[in-house]
Structures are given as C-alpha cells and as structure tokens.
Design a protein around this motif. Structure first.
Motif, short mmCIF file in Angstrom:
data_model
loop_
_atom_site.label_atom_id
_atom_site.label_comp_id
_atom_site.label_asym_id
_atom_site.label_seq_id
_atom_site.Cartn_x
_atom_site.Cartn_y
_atom_site.Cartn_z
N ALA A 1080 -9.76 6.39 3.30
CA ALA A 1080 -8.81 5.64 4.11
C ALA A 1080 -7.48 5.51 3.38
O ALA A 1080 -6.41 5.65 3.96
N ALA A 1081 -7.60 5.25 2.09
CA ALA A 1081 -6.37 5.04 1.32
C ALA A 1081 -5.54 6.32 1.28
O ALA A 1081 -4.31 6.27 1.25
N LEU A 1082 -6.22 7.45 1.31
CA LEU A 1082 -5.48 8.71 1.23
C LEU A 1082 -5.16 9.26 2.61
O LEU A 1082 -4.65 10.37 2.73
N SER A 1083 -5.50 8.48 3.65
CA SER A 1083 -5.18 9.00 4.99
C SER A 1083 -3.67 8.95 5.14
O SER A 1083 -2.99 8.17 4.48
N SER A 1089 -3.92 3.20 5.00
CA SER A 1089 -4.01 3.32 3.55
C SER A 1089 -3.80 1.95 2.90
O SER A 1089 -4.50 1.58 1.96
N LEU A 1090 -2.86 1.22 3.44
CA LEU A 1090 -2.58 -0.08 2.85
C LEU A 1090 -3.80 -1.00 3.02
O LEU A 1090 -4.22 -1.68 2.08
N ALA A 1091 -4.37 -0.97 4.21
CA ALA A 1091 -5.54 -1.82 4.46
C ALA A 1091 -6.70 -1.43 3.55
O ALA A 1091 -7.47 -2.27 3.09
N ALA A 1092 -6.83 -0.13 3.32
CA ALA A 1092 -7.93 0.33 2.46
C ALA A 1092 -7.78 -0.33 1.09
O ALA A 1092 -8.76 -0.80 0.49
N ALA A 1203 0.30 -2.39 -3.59
CA ALA A 1203 -1.09 -2.85 -3.54
C ALA A 1203 -1.95 -2.06 -4.51
O ALA A 1203 -2.81 -2.61 -5.21
N LEU A 1204 -1.70 -0.77 -4.53
CA LEU A 1204 -2.51 0.09 -5.40
C LEU A 1204 -2.39 -0.39 -6.85
O LEU A 1204 -3.38 -0.61 -7.55
#
Length: 1645
Positions: A1080-1083, A1089-1092, A1203-1204
């Motif tokens: 998801a993060a890499l979608s 991606s942010l939500a992931a 976020a990451l």
C-alpha cells in the motif's frame, strides 16, 4: 199373506210391517225364505218395486239368516228390478245390488273375525279343478264365492251357476260390481285360496278377452275383416276394464304377477299414437294411478325388469310416457280434430270442448293473461290444472255414465302424462331415499354396537350380516329402478323443460331433474347422474351455447336416441325459438366471443336449480362438479359477476365493454345469486374429504381452461375458478392439510400466467389462503404442529421461483403482513420466510427490493429474539444480500446498519444464543454420526456461535469490496467496529480464522481491486451529484477503501495483539500484514501510501504483552499471583461477555499452562526486525529517484515522506540493540533521498513557507528528529555504538551543503525557489516540480552539527574520522561563496558555527598534534579563512552602510579568533599554516593594497576596521612574541618597511594632486585611500608603543618619524574627512616630542 193379495195398499202395509219385524231381528231362517219367495212374486207382478228393494235390503243387512238359495234368490230379484223400464226403480235397484253385494262380502269378513282364534283348518288342496267344490268354505264365504263366480260368468256372457233366474245383464254393470268387490274386499281374496283361484282362473282371462278389441284396433284403419260388432273399442267397457285392471294391479299384484305383466304391457300399448285419443287419455290416467305407488313400481322392477327373460315392464312404462309426450308434440293431436271441425261449424257436440281449448290462447282482455302451456316447434299445448300432486284424480276413468267416448280437451293428456312423470320421480326418490336413510342409520347403529368395548353376542353379529345382505339386495333393486327409468325420464323431462313456458311447470321439471340427479349421485350411478346434471346445465345456458364440458363423452349419452318398443325416441336438444322473456344479454366466455348471448328467465331458473343441486347434494356430485362449475362459470361471466375480496362474486361491469345488459329483474336477483354461489362453496366445509377433492379438482381443471383461454391476450380472463378455489380453501381451513397441496399447486401455476389479471388473482388467492391459514385456530395449534406450519408457508417460498414482479410484490406484502400479525409464532417457518426475502435479485426492480427490505427491517428490529437461533445465520445472509443489491444505494447502506444491529443483538444475548446453538449442534452432530457423514457447515471447526460471528464478518467482508464506494466505506467501518467491539466474545482459536479467512482475505481482494481500478474520470455520481476531484476516478474511490481496510486491520492487530500473539502463526500474520502495508505504501496513490504509513505507525506503537503488567489499570494483585489466575481460568473455559479488557480476562483467555506474560523476547525482536526491513524497503523504493522523467512520474508526497521518516524513531526503540553501521548506512540513504524529493507545483503553496520566513518543513523536521534519536541512543549506548558518530556527522554535513547546492532528484527538472532571489518569483518558469527551500534545513543541520560536535569533539571516533576537517571543509563552501550564497543567513551562520567549532576543536587538535590526525585539517582551515576573508563575490548593490559595517564586524571576529586561538599557540601548529595566516593578515592590512584603483579594491579599501585589526594582529604577532624563527620576524619587518614606504608615497601623491586640482574635489577613491593611509599610520604608532622596546628595530622608528613632515604638509587639504584622519595620525606624534638629551630638565622641545 197380505202381500199375496197383490193389493197395493195392503202390500205396502205388509211390507212395512215385515220391515219392522226384521229390524227387531225376530225373523227365523225359514220365515226369511218365505219372505223372499213372497217378494219374488211381487217382483214378478211388478208391484211396489221400490218397497221391495227396501225390504230386501233391510232383510239382508239386519241379520245373517238369509243363506244360500234364499240369498241367491234375493240377489236375482234385485238384478231383475234393475232391468225394468222405470228409471227410478232401475237406479234404486242398481244401488241396492251394489249394497247387497257389499253386504255379502262384509259377512265373510265378519265370519273370518269370529273364527280367527279357532285352529286353522288344513289348507285346501291347490289347483282344485272342480269349480263348485266349495266344501271347505264356511257358509258366508261360500255365498260370496258363488256370487263372485256368477258375476264373472255373467260378464263373460255365460249362464250363472248360482244366481238362478237372471234374465238379462249388462257388461258395464258387471264390471262395476267386480271392481267394487275387488277394491273393497281385497283381504277376502288374499286369505281364501278359493277366491284367489277365482281371480286367476276367471277374472284375468275375462279381462284379457275383453281388452282384445282395443288392442287390435288401429285408428284410421277400417277393420272389415272381423264382422263382430264389438271389434271397435267401446268406451264404457274399456274404461271399466281399465279400472278393474288398476284394482287388480294395486291389490293383487302379488297373486297375479304374470297376469299383471300382460296388463301392464297392454296399458303401455294403449298409449300408442294410433289409438283413439280417449283411449290414450284413460290409459294415461291408469298409469298415473300406478305412478303414485312407488312400492308397487318397486315390485314391478323386482319381478320383471330384474328377471332375466322377462319384459322390462317398468322401463317400458317410463319410456312409453316419454314417447307419449313426444308424440303429442310431433303429431297434431286428434283432440284438435274436433276443434277444427267445430271451427267449420259441422259438429255441434264438440263445441264445448273447442271453446274450452281455444279460450287458453285468446284469454280475457286480448291475451293479457297467458295460460301455462308447453310450446315446441309450433305445437302449443296448454297445461291444465288436473290434480293435486301425488293423488291421481282421474277425470275420464270416473265417467261411468257416458256411453259415447268424450272429447278430450287439448292438453289434458299432456298434463296427466306430465304429472305421471313428476309423481313417478317423487315417489321413487322419496322411497329410495327413505330406505337409504334407514339403511344408513342401521349401519351406523350396528357399527356403533360392534365398536363398543363390550363383546357383542353372536346373534347381534348375525343380524348385522343379515342386514348387510338385505342392504345389498335393496341396493340392487334401487339401482335397477333408476337404470330402468332414467333414460325415458330424462328424455321426457328435457323436452318438457325446453317446451315449458310456465314458471311453475319449469320449476317442477327442474325439481324432478334435480332429485333424480341427487338420487343417482347417492347410488353412485355416474352416467345417469351426469346426464341429469347436463340437462340442467344445458337449460341454464342459452341455446347452442358452445360449452365443451357439455359436449364431452359423459354428456354424449344425453343426446343419444333411445329405442322404446321399436320406436325411436330422439333426445331433443333445446330449441332456440322459445318464447321466453329475455332478462340478460351478455358476452359468451370464449376465446373469440362472437356477438352476445341472451339469458332468459328460464335460464336463470335453471341456474338456481343448479345452485340448489350443488348446494344440497354437493357430496354426491363427484366428477359432475366439473359440469356444474363450468356452467356456473359461464353464467357468471355472461351476467358480468366479478370476484371480489375473499372470492365472493359481486356484480361488476364487464370489462369487455357495455355488451352486458341486465334487466332490473335480474339486477335484483344478482345479489341473491351471488350469495347462493358463495353459500355453495361455504357448504363445502360439510362435504367429506373425497367429495371435497372432487370439487377442488373440478375447480382446478376449470381454472386450467380459463388459463388456456387467457394465453396470448390480455383480455379479461375468467377468474371464477380461482376465486372459488380461494373461497373453498377459506371455509375448509380446519382440514386444510388434505386440500393444501392440490390447491396451492394449482394457484402457483396461475401465478406464473402471462395474463396480469389472472396472475394477480392467483397471487391474491394464494397469499390470502396462507395468511388465513396461519391465523386460523387449528387443532392442535400451529405451534405444536410444525409440519402443518411449514406446509402452509411452503407455497410462499415457491412464489420466489416466479419472475413476474407483480407476483413478487404480493408475496412480499404477504410476508410483511404475516410478520406483523404473527411474527412471534413463526418458529420453524422462519427459514422459509427469510428465504423469500433473500430470493430477491438485484435485477428485480426497486419497489420489490424496497418491500423485501422493509420486511427484513421488521425482522431485525422486532423478531430476532423470537426466532430460533439457528435462523440467525440466515438473517445475516439475507441482510448481506441486500447490501449487495445495486438498485438502491440507501437500502445497501441501511442493510449494513442492520448487520451492525444484528451484531449488537448477538453480543447482548450471546450466552442464550450460544447455549441454544450448542444444543442444536449436538443434535446435528448425532444425526451426522448416525448417517456416518461429516457435519458440514462453513467455518467448521469453530464453535457454532463463533461461526455465526464469522458468517457476519464474511458478509461484511463481501460488502467491503462492493463496486459502490459508499457501500464499501460503510461496510468497512461496520466490520472493524464489530470486530473491535465484540471480538472479545470469540474463542481464542477462532481468531485464527478471523485473521486469515476474513481480514487478510479482504485485504487481498481490496489490494487487487485497487491496483486494477480504472483511472478514467467519473463525470458525476449519478443524477446531479457533484464528485469531489479527490474521488473522481474509480481508482481514487478504491484508494479510500484500501485506506479504510488497512487501517482497520492494523487497529485490530494493535488492540488485540495479546490475543493474536499466542496463536502460533503470529509471525506469519505479521509478515503478511507488513507486506500489505508495504504494497500500500508503495502504491502510486498518495492517499493510500500515506494511510499505509499511518497503519504502520499504529502497529509499531503496540505495547507487547510484556509491558501489560506495567499498565496503571492493572490491579497489582494479579501480577503477584499470575500462575494461580491462569490455572483457574484455564480450567473453566467459560467466556466472559464483558467489554473490558482487563489483564485478568486476557490472561484467562490463554489456554496455555504457563503464564502468557512471559512472551518470547526473541520472537518479539524478530517481529520488529521484520518491521524494520519493511520500513527500509518502503523507504528505499519510495525515495529512489525515477530513471526517466515524464508527466506521469509518480513522486511521493511530502506528508508521506514525513510519515515514513517519523516511523523510524518508534521503530528504532525496538531494534536499537542490533542496529549496525550497515543499517545506519541504509537509513542515511533513505533520509537523503527523502529530503531530496521535490514538491509538485500545485502543492507547494501549502507546504512551502513563504519566502520571508525560514521555517523547516515537517519532513525536514522529521529527518533531523530521526538523527537526533540516533545520536541520543549512541550517546547512552555502548562503546561499540559510538563509532556511528562520524556517520551521523557525514549525514548532517551533507544536509548542510544543501544550503548552497540543493540536491538533484534523478533527472527531474526542478525550479529552485532559492534562485528567485530577492523575492522575485519566476512565474514564467512553469516547471512541474518545485525543489524546496533547503536553506533553513541546512542551517538547522548546521546547528545540530555544532551542538553535536560540542558534545563529541573528544570522542575517539570523532578524532580518528577527521570530523573537524570535514566540518571545516563543508563550511568552506558557503564561506567562500559568501555574498553569492542563496541566502545571506547561510554564510553568517557558517561563520558563527566555524567559530564555535574551532573554539572547541582547536584545543583538541593541538592536543593530538603529535599523532598527526589533524595534519590535513590545517591547510583546509587556512584555505577556508582565505576564501572567506578575501571572497570573490561582490556585495549586493543595495547593501546599506549599517549592513556593511555588520558584515565587516564578522570579518573582524574571524581575525580576532586567529589572534586569540591560533597565533598564541604557534609552537603547536604546523609552520606552513602560521605562514599562511601571516600572509593573509598582511594581505588584509594596509600594505597589501595595490597601487592601482580598480573596482575590486574598493570593497577592501572600504573595510577600514578590518584592515586595522589585521594590521594590529600582524603587528602584535610580529613584535609581541618571541620570534622563534628569523624568517618570521623578517617577514613582518619587511612588511612594515614596505608599509611605511607605501604610506609616504600615498601622502606625497595626495599633496600633489590636491595642489593641482585647485577648487575641484579629488576623486572619491583617492580620498578614501589617503584616509586609509592616515589611519594605518596611527594604528602602527599605537602598536609600536605597546610592544616591548627591544622588539622594535631602530630603523623602523626612524621611518615612522620621517613621516611627520609629510603629514604636516597635508594640513592644507580641503576635505574635512582627510582633516579628521590627519588629526588622529598627528596626535600620537606627541610621544616623540622629547627634549634633546642635554636639555632634559627644561621639559620641552
């Protein structure tokens, strides 16, 4: 003696006296004889004839003394007087004879009475041939015998044996006497064989002989062959013969069986058309007499019709009547000939008859009154009112006085024949039905007797069997009677019915047909029953009405011709030309109705009869129901009656148009007809089961016909059958089981019919029956009779297979009503009801779905507690299926709400549901074991209650991937809320299924759908709803779903970790979850991606169970006694239904033997490292610059990167123990990459600070925080960790460089904001991506570096890794750029940082001087100073004086640092470095100025303060220190002399120029230069004064003093600035003013 005188007077007196004596009974036998002889003489002399007769009568009636001869003489006397010429005597004698004959027979009766008690004498020998042998008879009997025998002789025209002296006799009188004796004294003949013998031997042959002329006679044929005069039938004899025959048959049938057969055959023959009219009339009257004696008819049947070789007498009688009636219509009756003759006026005697006949036609008042009559094909026959029913009052048989045959009025014979038929029918039916009734009651009582518990005796049983035999015999007779007569009756009655114009007559005919039909039905004679019913049916319908049922094989019988005595009796079908009043005109019920049909009042009358038949005799109709109902259906249709609620018929205007015309007479009848029809079906409740089935079958086949007719057209169909099926079902509710299947089976077929009206009624009927069936008070009630309940509900379910929406709406409305009326008591019917709701498909239209959903809502709100728990799963499925319907979004969303309500219900009543389900499960398990099969249900190993939850979760899971975003969102929220709120109820092992089968399965599907979703823009959300741009493609909408789902799963992992971790495969689950987060993060969707990452953050904040015990909420007691608690809860594996998650409860849920508090640390670490690896993969993938750059390149957003990076600190806490240099390297790459990512130009206004502020973006903050966490950890960490310091410095320094050269992101073209210096925004450079303003970030990094260096300068690693040198090297970049830096603050900060760092670093460097670790640093430092102090960049044009001075003061600070931190320690510092510093100072001080005036020098020349400091430092360094090397000293001294010399030159040049220029001011540069020189001189003198005298060379002093005169010369200059500088330069010279050495004491020079 007196009478012997023959004197009239005396004779009279004597006779009177004799009469007086006789009346006192004083006459002896002898005297009586004498009296009779005397009377005989008087008679012969014709004296006192009347008195004679009187005397004889008195004599014979008062006593019994006259016997034998005397008696015969007396009788003869009377006879003879009868034949005198005198009319009065004649009649009196006749009467006397009659009386005397009677007296004789009365004596016999009296005699029998007297001797009755005596012993019977042996019977006389049969067949006594001697006619006179009367020895066995008693006296009176003997007399009577002799008398009767002689009467026969006389009639036969033979001589009498006993009545000696008869002179003449008439046959008519003889026959009358015979008749009266036979009629009045039948017992005499029956008791005495002698008399019987007479009957057989004398009377019968006599009668037959006398009949012969009648038999042979044919009307119209003149019989010339036989000369005898008697050959022509003679009315008086014929009529009397018939009377005798009637008596014989009536009284002595049992004696004279054979003879009667002959008589009856004769009677039948007399009816033939070729017999005279009067003969036919009297024959009919005779037959009528027979017809009213059913017992007699029965005997005929037994004796003749049932015997093999006998004539079928009974049949013949009936058929003869039939053909007689027919012949009256077909042949113009001879009765009419008289009328015709009279009209011509030739026959006067017939006048009366004809007048009587015609008056019927003409009537009074010109045809105003209509006589009742029959009319057929032009033949009009009036009906005469001849008899009261049941009593044969003959007219012509009584005409004893007529000699000529009378004229028969028209219609008389017809009327009598008609009544014969009616009486015949009435008699037979009453008799048979009476006997049937008796038989039935006998059977009933006998069966009751045998069924008593007391053993009945043999005798009883015997009597019962006798009865049944007798009953069988009787039944045979009844059946034979009916079979013999029905054809003839039907033929005649049908004809009459058709011909009848009179209501009363019609009524009678119909009644006869009805009773016959009923009787046949009771006897089970199907053919005859159907024939009668068909006749009534035909009568009800208009002529030639095409009705298939009536022309079917059963009905064909009624149109056959029956052969009667060789004549063909054709069954006449109704003629169309009846003169009946038309009361209704309507449409025929046919496929293509041609025109209209008319109903007459007679049709209506027949219809009523038909209704009565069905009403009262429904039980015996059997298959004839078909006929009856078909006919009624057609009539109802023609009359325009339409079904209404409950199936009753109401008058409704025919839909086909105004073709139905009803007269008021019928209109008033309609309600009663319709109520009769309804009553008819109400009465079906009293029918037995078999009859009821006949009725239902008939209705079903009618309905099938109606359905066939309604195919392919949308015309109004006939709903009669359907309506009546409904009515029948409703009244038979108490035994509904027996008719339910055929009834509902048929109605279901009706519901599938293409004709909408037909369907609608089918559904109406079916749903009505179901509703009533469920509310009916059955016995036993439905709650105890589940089978019946399911039977009743089943058709409702079957309706689901029908696709017509109108039917389904009806079905659902029915369900709704059932729920509202008895939802509480449905019990086992729930699956069916729920099945109906669940069977609605998406394609079935909104209203259907809405209605079905209404039902479901009702169920969920009101009935969950009342239904069996096993149905809850179905409720879940059904609710789920509504969620998936795509017709109406609101329904889908509401159904998700329902699922939430259901889950709440499960939660509240968990224990009850669980108990019930477990009980059910045990039963099922047992059944499965018995059958030897596995129990098959979804999610099997889990407990049934958990399965219920899993079903709910699975349904919500399906809805989470619905194509509609709103549904997905709602379902997702519900699913996670449910698991969150109620998940604690699940058994521990079930969580495994929840995670793998529900949550991960869902994640997979969502991921798949999201990645394949369409990127096309959706214009609007249906209708006029606008869609926000963040949701305007399917892909974006799926993104939202992905976000929700991932967040939900992560939350569950977080909150329920204590449950999941002991599951054994938690680490696999963790990996899968991380994998999902990673993908998801890499979608390529920033939202996902942010939500992931948010989810990633959430699962990283998980507190592992080890830390549970530290939570404040935990009661400490549990910590102490953990093992104990575990032990106790593990044994009682009850589940707690609290929502709390107290530690005790959690521990209680682990079934392991050791306390779960001690979790495997290593496993825990593995989880974190897995998380780190995922983080690293996400980071490296997302921050790696793209290889190619085009419009569609995906660049991660700032919030995402932020976020990451923000995740790292939390993650690091868990993995710091094993965090290696390698990992640090990886981290560095990611941090560097993240910071380098540009922002899209759309987003820049939100993320970038406005240009005037210098703020960090949150991403930059995060990066620095991450490094900060690291360095703090290193700080407290082990020695091993501290080798990471240099790497952190490298990282930070790399960021510092960004201030001057921002990082490149792959090949991406970015527009640097920093280039837009002085706030000029380059609007014309529309780059897609904007690089950030890195200055604040670089500067912050620099501050961090300084801080860190301050803490770590002495660390071994820091020293070894040349950190200081790297810092200086990095700072050199902004310092050398100085004014060319993107931001002015940068170089200022760089300078201050350099100063701070050096203040810490230089002492360390000096300390390690010997190790050579800092060797390479010094030249770097020197170059840095050089680049900064003598920068190649020019200050901006708009720099203010104050700013310039500030900047100059910074330069001064640097020189001061050199003077305090470097030069004093020259011994510890490499010589080359010191040399470089000196050169630099030299360059900065005045003497280094070049002589030319170039632009470049102006700046420097303006830095007076700086030059001054440099100069001072230089001087200080030159003179103050002990010069270690001559070379240094030399350099500085050299520099000094050069300086002084240079000053001298400048001053001279200035003076010259000043003088030359005159009034013109000198150029600014020159003035500046001279000021600079003057200042330098004053500085030099100051310095020289400060140093120790021994350090200053004498020649230097000399050079200084030599300047004085030149300075003085300058006094004349005009520039005020020069003057003030000159003043400052001159003042120090006062110190040189010493007096000459000799004149020191003067103190002045």
């Amino acid at each position: 003696m007196g009478c012997g005188t023959k004197e009239p007077k005396i004779t009279q007196l004597c006779l009177a006296a004799i009469q007086r004596l006789m009346s006192h009974e004083v006459v002896s036998e002898a005297a009586a004889g004498n009296i009779i002889n005397m009377l005989w003489q008087l008679m012969e002399n014709s004296l006192e004839e009347l008195k004679l007769l009187q005397t004889v009568l008195v004599l014979l009636t008062t006593n019994t003394v006259v016997h034998d001869e005397a008696l015969s003489k007396a009788i003869v006397l009377c006879f003879r007087l009868h034949f005198t010429k005198d009319n009065i005597t004649n009649n009196t004698a006749a009467a006397t004879v009659r009386q005397v004959v009677t007296v004789v027979f009365e004596r016999v009766v009296a005699e029998d009475e007297r001797y009755k008690d005596a012993v019977d004498q042996p019977a006389a020998v049969q067949g006594n041939s001697n006619r006179r042998s009367v020895s066995t008879l008693k006296p009176c009997a003997k007399d009577a015998y002799m008398l009767f025998q002689d009467l026969c002789q006389l009639v036969n025209a033979d001589a009498p044996y006993w009545l000696v002296g008869m002179t003449e006799m008439t046959r008519t009188f003889g026959l009358e006497l015979l008749e009266s004796v036979l009629n009045d004294f039948p017992q005499v003949f029956l008791q005495h064989q002698e008399f019987s013998f007479l009957l057989k031997e004398r009377v019968c042959p006599l009668v037959i002989k006398l009949f012969s002329p009648n038999i042979k006679f044919r009307q119209g044929s003149t019989t010339s062959s036989s000369p005898a005069p008697v050959e022509k039938p003679y009315f008086p004899i014929c009529m009397r013969l018939l009377r005798v025959v009637s008596v014989l048959i009536k009284q002595f049938y049992s004696l004279l069986v054979t003879e009667c057969e002959i008589f009856l055959s004769l009677l039948v023959k007399f009816l033939d058309a070729d017999k005279p009219q009067w003969l036919r009339a009297v024959a009919v009257e005779s037959i009528h007499r027979l017809c009213v004696q059913p017992q007699l008819l029965r005997c005929f049947c037994q004796s003749y019709d049932m015997k093999q070789h006998s004539t079928k007498v009974f049949r013949d009688i009936v058929n003869a009547l039939g053909s007689f009636i027919q012949s009256l219509f077909l042949v113009p009756s001879t009765g009419n000939t008289s009328a015709a003759a009279n009209q011509t006026g030739s026959n006067a005697s017939g006048n009366t008859g004809s007048a009587q006949a015609n008056s019927g036609v003409l009537g009074m008042g010109g045809g105003a009154t209509v006589l009742p009559a029959f009319e057929y094909r032009g033949t009009w026959i009036p009906i005469l009112n001849i008899t009261v029913q049941g009593s044969p009052k003959a007219t012509y048989l009584e005409m004893l006085d007529k000699v000529e045959p009378p004229t028969i009025p028209e219609g008389y014979a017809m009327s009598v024949a008609f009544h014969c038929l009616l009486d015949l029918v009435r008699g037979i039916t009453t008799m048979i039905e009476g006997e049937l009734g008796e038989a039935e009651t006998v059977i009933q009582t006998s069966t009751e007797a045998t069924s008593l518990p007391v053993q009945s005796s043999e005798q009883d049983l015997q009597s019962v069997s006798d009865q049944s035999e007798k009953e069988l015999g009787n039944r045979a007779v009844w059946e034979e009677m009916v079979n013999a007569c029905w054809c003839g009756l039907l033929a005649a009655l049908s004809l009459l019915l058709d011909a009848s114009t009179d209501e009363a007559a019609t009524e009678n005919i119909l009644k006869a047909e009805l009773t016959m039909a009923a009787l046949c039905g009771r006897l089970g004679l199907v053919t005859s029953r159907d024939a009668f019913i068909t006749a009534i049916c035909k009568g009800s319908l208009p002529p030639h009405y095409a009705l298939t049922v009536l022309n079917s094989p059963t009905a064909a019988l009624s149109s056959k011709s029956y052969s009667i005595q060789g004549q063909n009796v054709q069954m006449i079908s109704p003629s169309s030309e009846s003169h009946q009043q038309v009361v209704a005109v309507g449409q025929p019920l046919a496929l293509q109705p041609q025109g209209t049909v008319m109903l007459t009042s007679k049709n209506i009358q027949c219809m009523r009869t038909l209704l009565n038949l069905a009403h009262f005799h429904g039980a015996v109709l059997g298959t004839s129901w078909q006929l009856v109902l078909a006919t009624l259906q057609h009539l109802v249709w023609v009359l325009g009656l339409k079904p209404s609620v409950g199936g009753a018929l109401k008058p409704g205007r025919a839909v086909e148009g105004p073709s139905t015309v009803l007269t008021t007479a019928v209109m008033t009848d309609l309600p009663s007809i319709s109520s009769m029809i309804s009553k008819l079906f109400e009465n079906s409740q009293y029918l037995d089961d078999v009859s009821l089935h006949h009725l239902i079958n008939a209705l079903c086949s009618l309905s099938l016909e109606a359905m066939d007719m309604a195919y392919g057209n949308n015309k109004e169909p006939s709903l009669f059958a359907v309506a009546k099926l409904l009515e029948t079902g409703l009244v038979n509710m108490r035994r509904i089981e027996i008719l339910w299947r055929p009834l509902t089976g048929h109605l279901l077929e009706v519901c599938q019919h293409p004709n909408s009206r037909m369907r609608e009624w089918g559904a109406e009927a079916l749903t009505c029956l179901i509703k009533v069936g469920l509310t009916f008070r059955h016995n036993p009630p439905l709650s105890q009779n589940q089978r019946l309940q399911l039977l009743l509900l089943n058709p409702l379910k079957e309706l689901s297979n029908i696709s017509h929406p109108d039917i389904r709406i009806k079905q659902l409305e029915c369900v709704l009503q059932i729920l509202q009326s008895q939802g509480d008591s449905l019990g086992p019917g729930w699956p069916l009801v729920l099945g109906v709701m669940g069977a609605i498909q998406s394609d079935q239209g909104e209203s259907l779905i809405r209605t079905a959903f209404q039902c479901l809502q009702l169920v969920v709100t009101d009935f969950l507690p009342t239904m069996p728990c096993t149905c809850l799963q179905i409720v879940v499925e059904v609710a789920g299926s509504f969620g998936l319907h795509n017709q109406e979004l609101n329904i889908s969303l509401t159904s998700i709400g329902l699922l939430w309500n259901i889950s709440d219900y499960f939660f509240q009543r968990g224990e009850i549901i669980e108990k019930e389900l477990n009980k059910e499960e045990a039963v099922l398990q047992k059944q499965a074991e018995e059958k030897g099969v596995m129990l098959n249900r979804p999610f099997h190993p889990a407990s049934p209650f958990d399965c219920l939850w899993l079903c709910l979760y699975a349904k919500l899971g399906e809805l989470c991937v619905d194509p509609r975003p709103a549904v997905r969102k709602s379902a997702g929220q519900t699913l996670f809320s449910t698991i969150g709120a109620h998940g604690t109820l699940l058994q521990h092992s079930t969580w495994h299924t929840v995670i793998w089968k529900v949550l991960f399965h869902l994640l997979d599907r969502v991921r798949e759908s999201s990645t394949t979703a369409d990127k096309e823009k959706i214009e609007s959300g249906g209708g006029n709803i606008l869609i926000h741009h963040s949701r305007d493609t399917a892909e974006k909408q799926w993104a939202e779903t992905w976000v929700l789902t991932l967040a939900g799963v992560a939350r569950i992992f977080n909150t329920r970790r204590y449950l999941l971790q002991p599951l054994g495969d938690f680490s696999q689950a963790w990996d899968v979850l991380l994998d999902h987060i990673q993908s998801a993060a890499l979608s390529k969707n920033s939202e996902v991606s942010l939500a992931a990452l948010k989810s990633f953050q959430e699962i990283l904040q998980i507190v592992s169970p080890v830390r549970d015990s530290e939570k404040p909420e935990t009661p400490p007691a549990i910590n102490v006694s953990v093992p104990l608690v575990v032990g106790s809860t593990a044994t009682s594996l009850g589940r707690s239904f609290m929502r709390t998650d107290s530690i005790g409860e959690r521990i209680g849920r682990f079934n392991g033997s050791e306390p779960p508090v001690i979790t495997d640390e290593i496993e825990d670490l593995n989880l974190w490292w897995a998380a780190w690896n995922s983080w690293y993969r996400i980071g490296s993938e997302s921050t790696r610059p793209p290889i190619t750059c085009d419009k569609l390149t995906f660049i991660p957003s700032q919030p995402f990167l932020t976020a990451l990076i923000q995740i790292f600190p939390a993650l690091y806490q868990h993995i710091k123990t094993g965090f290696s240099m390698d990992d640090l390297q990886k981290l560095g790459v990611i941090l560097h990459g993240a910071v380098s990512v540009p922002i899209s130009s759309d987003a820049s206004p939100f993320i970038l600070p406005s240009y005037t502020e210098a703020v960090l973006t949150s991403l930059q903050e995060a990066v620095l925080t991450a490094l900060d966490v690291l360095q703090k950890a290193i700080c407290v960490g082990s020695e091993g960790m501290q080798i990471m310091y240099p790497a952190i410095f490298d990282q930070l320094l790399a960021f510092v460089e960004f201030s001057c050269k921002p990082p490149q992101y792959g090949q991406l073209e970015t527009k640097h904001i920093a280039n837009a210096k002085y706030n000029q925004i380059q609007l014309f450079a529309p780059a897609e991506w904007v690089a950030l303003n890195y200055v604040p970030f670089a500067e912050r990094s620099l501050e961090v570096v300084v801080d860190l260096y301050q803490k770590t300068a002495c660390h071994k690693a820091v020293v070894t890794e040349k950190v200081l040198q790297n810092i200086i090297k990095t700072l050199r970049i902004p310092l050398s750029l100085k004014y060319s830096c993107p931001s002015e603050s940068t170089w200022k900060l760089a300078v201050s940082s350099l100063l701070k760092v050096l203040s810490i670093g230089l002492p360390v460097a000096r300390q390690h001087a010997s190790s050579g670790k800092f060797d390479s640093m010094w030249p770097e430092l020197a170059n840095t100073f050089e680049d900064f102090l003598f920068t190649k960049s020019t200050p901006p044009d708009n720099l203010s004086i104050q700013e310039f001075q500030k900047n100059e003061s910074i330069d001064v600070e640097v020189v001061q640092l050199i003077s305090t931190e470097i030069l004093p320690y020259a011994n510890f510092i490499p010589k080359e470095f010191v040399g470089q510093i000196m050169t630099m100072l030299n360059k900065g001080s005045i003497h280094s100025q070049s002589s030319s005036f170039t632009e470049a020098e102006i700046d420097i020349r303006m830095r007076e303060e700086f030059s001054k400091v440099c100069f001072e430092t230089l001087l200080q360094f030159s003179f103050s220190n002990k010069v270690t090397t001559p070379q240094e000293g030399y350099i500085s001294r050299m520099a000094l002399s050069v300086l002084l010399k240079r000053s001298q030159d400048v001053l001279h040049r200035y003076i010259e120029d000043e003088r030359l220029s005159g009034k013109c001011p000198l150029p600014r540069q020159q003035v500046t230069e001279i000021i600079f020189v003057l200042k330098a001189v004053s500085t030099l003198i100051d310095s020289l004064k400060k140093t120790q005298p021994e350090n200053v060379d004498a020649s230097t002093w000399a050079q200084v003093i030599a300047l004085y005169p030149t300075l003085v010369e300058c006094i004349t200059c005009s520039s005020s600035e020069v003057c003030s500088a000159l003043k400052e330069a001159l003042v120090p010279f006062k110190d040189f003013m010493h007096p000459p050495a000799a004149k020191v004491q003067n103190g002045e020079s």
